[in-house]
Design a protein around this motif. Structure first.
Motif, PDB file in Angstrom:
ATOM      1  N   MET A 202     -11.746 -21.468 -27.288  1.00  0.00           N
ATOM      2  CA  MET A 202     -10.697 -20.668 -26.650  1.00  0.00           C
ATOM      3  C   MET A 202     -11.243 -19.293 -26.232  1.00  0.00           C
ATOM      4  O   MET A 202     -10.881 -18.769 -25.165  1.00  0.00           O
ATOM      5  CB  MET A 202      -9.509 -20.486 -27.598  1.00  0.00           C
ATOM      6  N   GLU A 203     -12.100 -18.717 -27.049  1.00  0.00           N
ATOM      7  CA  GLU A 203     -12.725 -17.433 -26.685  1.00  0.00           C
ATOM      8  C   GLU A 203     -13.535 -17.576 -25.399  1.00  0.00           C
ATOM      9  O   GLU A 203     -13.430 -16.747 -24.482  1.00  0.00           O
ATOM     10  CB  GLU A 203     -13.643 -16.967 -27.825  1.00  0.00           C
ATOM     11  N   GLY A 211     -14.346 -14.078 -15.819  1.00  0.00           N
ATOM     12  CA  GLY A 211     -15.467 -14.021 -14.880  1.00  0.00           C
ATOM     13  C   GLY A 211     -15.192 -14.676 -13.548  1.00  0.00           C
ATOM     14  O   GLY A 211     -15.836 -14.344 -12.550  1.00  0.00           O
ATOM     15  N   PHE A 212     -14.242 -15.623 -13.511  1.00  0.00           N
ATOM     16  CA  PHE A 212     -13.928 -16.318 -12.259  1.00  0.00           C
ATOM     17  C   PHE A 212     -12.792 -15.653 -11.483  1.00  0.00           C
ATOM     18  O   PHE A 212     -12.508 -16.041 -10.350  1.00  0.00           O
ATOM     19  CB  PHE A 212     -13.553 -17.778 -12.548  1.00  0.00           C
ATOM     20  N   LEU A 213     -12.128 -14.676 -12.102  1.00  0.00           N
ATOM     21  CA  LEU A 213     -11.049 -13.974 -11.406  1.00  0.00           C
ATOM     22  C   LEU A 213     -11.615 -12.959 -10.415  1.00  0.00           C
ATOM     23  O   LEU A 213     -12.671 -12.363 -10.648  1.00  0.00           O
ATOM     24  CB  LEU A 213     -10.148 -13.249 -12.412  1.00  0.00           C
ATOM     25  N   ASP A 214     -10.907 -12.766  -9.317  1.00  0.00           N
ATOM     26  CA  ASP A 214     -11.293 -11.734  -8.361  1.00  0.00           C
ATOM     27  C   ASP A 214     -11.201 -10.360  -9.031  1.00  0.00           C
ATOM     28  O   ASP A 214     -10.290 -10.124  -9.846  1.00  0.00           O
ATOM     29  CB  ASP A 214     -10.349 -11.783  -7.147  1.00  0.00           C
ATOM     30  N   ASN A 219      -4.891  -6.954 -14.062  1.00  0.00           N
ATOM     31  CA  ASN A 219      -4.004  -7.289 -15.171  1.00  0.00           C
ATOM     32  C   ASN A 219      -4.429  -8.581 -15.854  1.00  0.00           C
ATOM     33  O   ASN A 219      -4.498  -8.651 -17.093  1.00  0.00           O
ATOM     34  CB  ASN A 219      -2.561  -7.407 -14.684  1.00  0.00           C
ATOM     35  N   LEU A 220      -4.743  -9.602 -15.055  1.00  0.00           N
ATOM     36  CA  LEU A 220      -5.167 -10.884 -15.622  1.00  0.00           C
ATOM     37  C   LEU A 220      -6.518 -10.751 -16.325  1.00  0.00           C
ATOM     38  O   LEU A 220      -6.749 -11.384 -17.365  1.00  0.00           O
ATOM     39  CB  LEU A 220      -5.250 -11.949 -14.522  1.00  0.00           C
ATOM     40  N   ILE A 221      -7.397  -9.942 -15.769  1.00  0.00           N
ATOM     41  CA  ILE A 221      -8.699  -9.708 -16.404  1.00  0.00           C
ATOM     42  C   ILE A 221      -8.511  -9.056 -17.772  1.00  0.00           C
ATOM     43  O   ILE A 221      -9.164  -9.433 -18.754  1.00  0.00           O
ATOM     44  CB  ILE A 221      -9.594  -8.840 -15.490  1.00  0.00           C
ATOM     45  N   ASN A 222      -7.590  -8.100 -17.853  1.00  0.00           N
ATOM     46  CA  ASN A 222      -7.321  -7.436 -19.128  1.00  0.00           C
ATOM     47  C   ASN A 222      -6.765  -8.413 -20.161  1.00  0.00           C
ATOM     48  O   ASN A 222      -7.148  -8.378 -21.339  1.00  0.00           O
ATOM     49  CB  ASN A 222      -6.349  -6.276 -18.931  1.00  0.00           C
ATOM     50  N   ILE A 223      -5.850  -9.287 -19.722  1.00  0.00           N
ATOM     51  CA  ILE A 223      -5.284 -10.283 -20.634  1.00  0.00           C
ATOM     52  C   ILE A 223      -6.381 -11.218 -21.145  1.00  0.00           C
ATOM     53  O   ILE A 223      -6.451 -11.534 -22.343  1.00  0.00           O
ATOM     54  CB  ILE A 223      -4.170 -11.088 -19.941  1.00  0.00           C
ATOM     55  N   ALA A 224      -7.257 -11.655 -20.226  1.00  0.00           N
ATOM     56  CA  ALA A 224      -8.361 -12.541 -20.617  1.00  0.00           C
ATOM     57  C   ALA A 224      -9.292 -11.846 -21.599  1.00  0.00           C
ATOM     58  O   ALA A 224      -9.761 -12.458 -22.578  1.00  0.00           O
ATOM     59  CB  ALA A 224      -9.122 -13.000 -19.377  1.00  0.00           C
ATOM     60  N   ASN A 225      -9.573 -10.572 -21.365  1.00  0.00           N
ATOM     61  CA  ASN A 225     -10.421  -9.793 -22.268  1.00  0.00           C
ATOM     62  C   ASN A 225      -9.817  -9.722 -23.671  1.00  0.00           C
ATOM     63  O   ASN A 225     -10.500  -9.922 -24.680  1.00  0.00           O
ATOM     64  CB  ASN A 225     -10.592  -8.370 -21.739  1.00  0.00           C
ATOM     65  N   SER A 227      -7.633 -11.695 -25.005  1.00  0.00           N
ATOM     66  CA  SER A 227      -7.625 -13.026 -25.602  1.00  0.00           C
ATOM     67  C   SER A 227      -8.995 -13.381 -26.172  1.00  0.00           C
ATOM     68  O   SER A 227      -9.098 -13.924 -27.279  1.00  0.00           O
ATOM     69  CB  SER A 227      -7.203 -14.064 -24.553  1.00  0.00           C
ATOM     70  N   ALA A 228     -10.044 -13.059 -25.424  1.00  0.00           N
ATOM     71  CA  ALA A 228     -11.408 -13.335 -25.906  1.00  0.00           C
ATOM     72  C   ALA A 228     -11.672 -12.596 -27.207  1.00  0.00           C
ATOM     73  O   ALA A 228     -12.236 -13.163 -28.162  1.00  0.00           O
ATOM     74  CB  ALA A 228     -12.433 -12.942 -24.844  1.00  0.00           C
ATOM     75  N   GLY A 229     -11.263 -11.336 -27.269  1.00  0.00           N
ATOM     76  CA  GLY A 229     -11.460 -10.545 -28.484  1.00  0.00           C
ATOM     77  C   GLY A 229     -10.696 -11.090 -29.666  1.00  0.00           C
ATOM     78  O   GLY A 229     -11.208 -11.126 -30.801  1.00  0.00           O
ATOM     79  N   LEU A 230      -9.469 -11.542 -29.419  1.00  0.00           N
ATOM     80  CA  LEU A 230      -8.637 -12.085 -30.494  1.00  0.00           C
ATOM     81  C   LEU A 230      -9.255 -13.348 -31.077  1.00  0.00           C
ATOM     82  O   LEU A 230      -9.350 -13.507 -32.304  1.00  0.00           O
ATOM     83  CB  LEU A 230      -7.237 -12.377 -29.955  1.00  0.00           C
ATOM     84  N   PHE A 231      -9.701 -14.255 -30.206  1.00  0.00           N
ATOM     85  CA  PHE A 231     -10.278 -15.506 -30.709  1.00  0.00           C
ATOM     86  C   PHE A 231     -11.644 -15.286 -31.354  1.00  0.00           C
ATOM     87  O   PHE A 231     -12.023 -16.039 -32.266  1.00  0.00           O
ATOM     88  CB  PHE A 231     -10.355 -16.553 -29.588  1.00  0.00           C
ATOM     89  N   GLU A 232     -12.360 -14.268 -30.914  1.00  0.00           N
ATOM     90  CA  GLU A 232     -13.613 -13.926 -31.584  1.00  0.00           C
ATOM     91  C   GLU A 232     -13.327 -13.526 -33.039  1.00  0.00           C
ATOM     92  O   GLU A 232     -14.020 -13.956 -33.976  1.00  0.00           O
ATOM     93  CB  GLU A 232     -14.317 -12.787 -30.860  1.00  0.00           C
ATOM     94  N   GLU A 233     -12.280 -12.708 -33.237  1.00  0.00           N
ATOM     95  CA  GLU A 233     -11.885 -12.297 -34.588  1.00  0.00           C
ATOM     96  C   GLU A 233     -11.447 -13.499 -35.424  1.00  0.00           C
ATOM     97  O   GLU A 233     -11.799 -13.618 -36.606  1.00  0.00           O
ATOM     98  CB  GLU A 233     -10.743 -11.287 -34.516  1.00  0.00           C
ATOM     99  N   LEU A 234     -10.687 -14.396 -34.812  1.00  0.00           N
ATOM    100  CA  LEU A 234     -10.185 -15.559 -35.550  1.00  0.00           C
ATOM    101  C   LEU A 234     -11.316 -16.517 -35.931  1.00  0.00           C
ATOM    102  O   LEU A 234     -11.264 -17.153 -36.997  1.00  0.00           O
ATOM    103  CB  LEU A 234      -9.132 -16.292 -34.720  1.00  0.00           C
ATOM    104  N   THR A 235     -12.328 -16.621 -35.090  1.00  0.00           N
ATOM    105  CA  THR A 235     -13.487 -17.448 -35.427  1.00  0.00           C
ATOM    106  C   THR A 235     -14.161 -16.910 -36.678  1.00  0.00           C
ATOM    107  O   THR A 235     -14.510 -17.664 -37.593  1.00  0.00           O
ATOM    108  CB  THR A 235     -14.494 -17.480 -34.260  1.00  0.00           C
ATOM    109  N   GLU A 236     -14.334 -15.588 -36.727  1.00  0.00           N
ATOM    110  CA  GLU A 236     -14.973 -14.964 -37.889  1.00  0.00           C
ATOM    111  C   GLU A 236     -14.111 -15.120 -39.142  1.00  0.00           C
ATOM    112  O   GLU A 236     -14.623 -15.358 -40.239  1.00  0.00           O
ATOM    113  CB  GLU A 236     -15.248 -13.483 -37.610  1.00  0.00           C
ATOM    114  N   LYS A 237     -12.796 -15.003 -38.998  1.00  0.00           N
ATOM    115  CA  LYS A 237     -11.906 -15.188 -40.148  1.00  0.00           C
ATOM    116  C   LYS A 237     -11.998 -16.610 -40.699  1.00  0.00           C
ATOM    117  O   LYS A 237     -12.006 -16.821 -41.917  1.00  0.00           O
ATOM    118  CB  LYS A 237     -10.457 -14.886 -39.742  1.00  0.00           C
ATOM    119  N   ALA A 238     -12.062 -17.580 -39.790  1.00  0.00           N
ATOM    120  CA  ALA A 238     -12.167 -18.974 -40.226  1.00  0.00           C
ATOM    121  C   ALA A 238     -13.495 -19.206 -40.951  1.00  0.00           C
ATOM    122  O   ALA A 238     -13.556 -19.913 -41.965  1.00  0.00           O
ATOM    123  CB  ALA A 238     -12.027 -19.914 -39.037  1.00  0.00           C
ATOM    124  N   LYS A 239     -14.577 -18.610 -40.447  1.00  0.00           N
ATOM    125  CA  LYS A 239     -15.883 -18.745 -41.092  1.00  0.00           C
ATOM    126  C   LYS A 239     -15.856 -18.119 -42.493  1.00  0.00           C
ATOM    127  O   LYS A 239     -16.375 -18.698 -43.454  1.00  0.00           O
ATOM    128  CB  LYS A 239     -16.964 -18.075 -40.246  1.00  0.00           C
TER     129      LYS A 239
END
Length: 305
Positions: A202-203, A211-214, A219-225, A227-239
């Motif tokens: 998901m990250e 990267g594929f957005l114009d 706004n969409l780029i910020n949301i994607a950013n 989201s990437a940060g959130l799932f990065e944190e969740l990956t580390e929490k799961a580990k």
């Protein structure tokens, strides 16, 4: 050990989801190669056709043999899949066999499905065929990634995206191997192991969308950013939870909330791309593809919770 009934049902459900994902990886690769690589393009298309033939047979076999939960989760097809396929075919010229989608849109859930030795044998043989197809796909992806990293070939896909598709293929192959051995861990593997894998997926989806957005789609780029940060944190929490033998409930709850959010974002993005309301270089089928993966992950999370 899996029962023959469990084997049959799980084989159909996993193949329905992953074989479609694999054949779409091939579409994305084919659409991203320059014409100079016409021989490779034809090889990719041939393997895509092999996956389509396999998936069509699995789709016909699956009627009234898979769960309502899987069908209603929109992990196999979404309300957008057919339009996404047709628009992708229009843009790229790549033939996409939409009959598969038509069959899957009309699947009926399991209804007193009985086990028969003939069905078990048929699915066992189809799984052997799937293993051969996935192994061939993995070899193709490995070579393409190596050539890309060594600057021997140009492709309009990120190397990370190629690695991403490679990892998904390995997960599919591992599931098939477990099924063939009637290994019940395919049913009860630690949810945290799955969260480590799928949170990272998901990250990476978020990073690819960004990267594929114009560049004007701030706004969409910020949301994607975010989201990437959130799932990065969740990956580390799961580990961390895995290493410390923590109870997975709290981490899983957070993963569900984050995946619900990214599902909503991907749904809006898919609608925007199909309706030509978003500036991007995202192939329409890729938007639907990552939405289905979020739906698949949500099904895993909610089943464990």
């Amino acid at each position: 050990m899996l029962s023959k009934e469990e084997y049959t049902k799980l084989s159909l459900e996993y193949n329905l989801f992953f074989a479609r994902i694999m054949k779409e990886h091939l579409i994305f690769i084919e659409a991203s190669l320059p014409i100079k690589n016409s021989k490779l393009i034809l090889d990719v298309d041939d393997l895509k056709k092999d996956f389509e033939s396999f998936l069509l047979e699995i789709s016909y076999l699956s009627n009234r043999r898979v769960s309502e939960k899987v069908i209603s989760s929109n992990q196999l097809v979404t309300p957008y899949t057919m339009n996404a396929e047709m628009l992708t075919e229009f843009y790229t010229g790549i033939c996409i066999y939409t009959k598969i989608t038509e069959v899957e849109m009309n699947l009926e859930p399991m209804c007193n499905a009985g086990y028969s030795p003939d069905l078990y044998k048929k699915i066992y043989n189809l799984n052997i065929e799937a293993i051969k197809l996935v192994e061939k796909l993995i070899d193709m992806k490995q070579k393409l990634l190596k050539d890309t990293l060594n600057c021997n070939i140009f492709i309009t896909l990120y190397p990370l995206l190629l690695e991403h598709t490679f990892e998904e293929a390995k997960v599919y192959l591992n599931i098939l191997m477990k099924l063939q051995n009637l290994d019940e861990s395919v049913l009860n593997d630690n949810i945290l192991n799955k969260e480590v894998f799928w949170n990272e997926i998901m990250e990476e989806h978020s990073m690819f969308i960004r990267g594929f957005l114009d560049p004007t789609e701030g706004n969409l780029i910020n949301i994607a950013n975010e989201s990437a940060g959130l799932f990065e944190e969740l990956t580390e929490k799961a580990k961390e939870a895995l290493e410390s033998n923590y109870s997975p409930e709290e981490v899983t709850k957070e993963s569900i909330e984050a995946t619900e959010q990214i599902k909503e974002f991907k749904t809006e993005a898919t609608e925007g791309i199909l309706n030509c309301n978003i500036r991007s270089i995202i192939i329409p089928l890729l938007a639907d593809h990552v939405l289905r993966e979020a739906n698949h992950y949500l099904t895993i999370l909610k089943s464990s919770n």
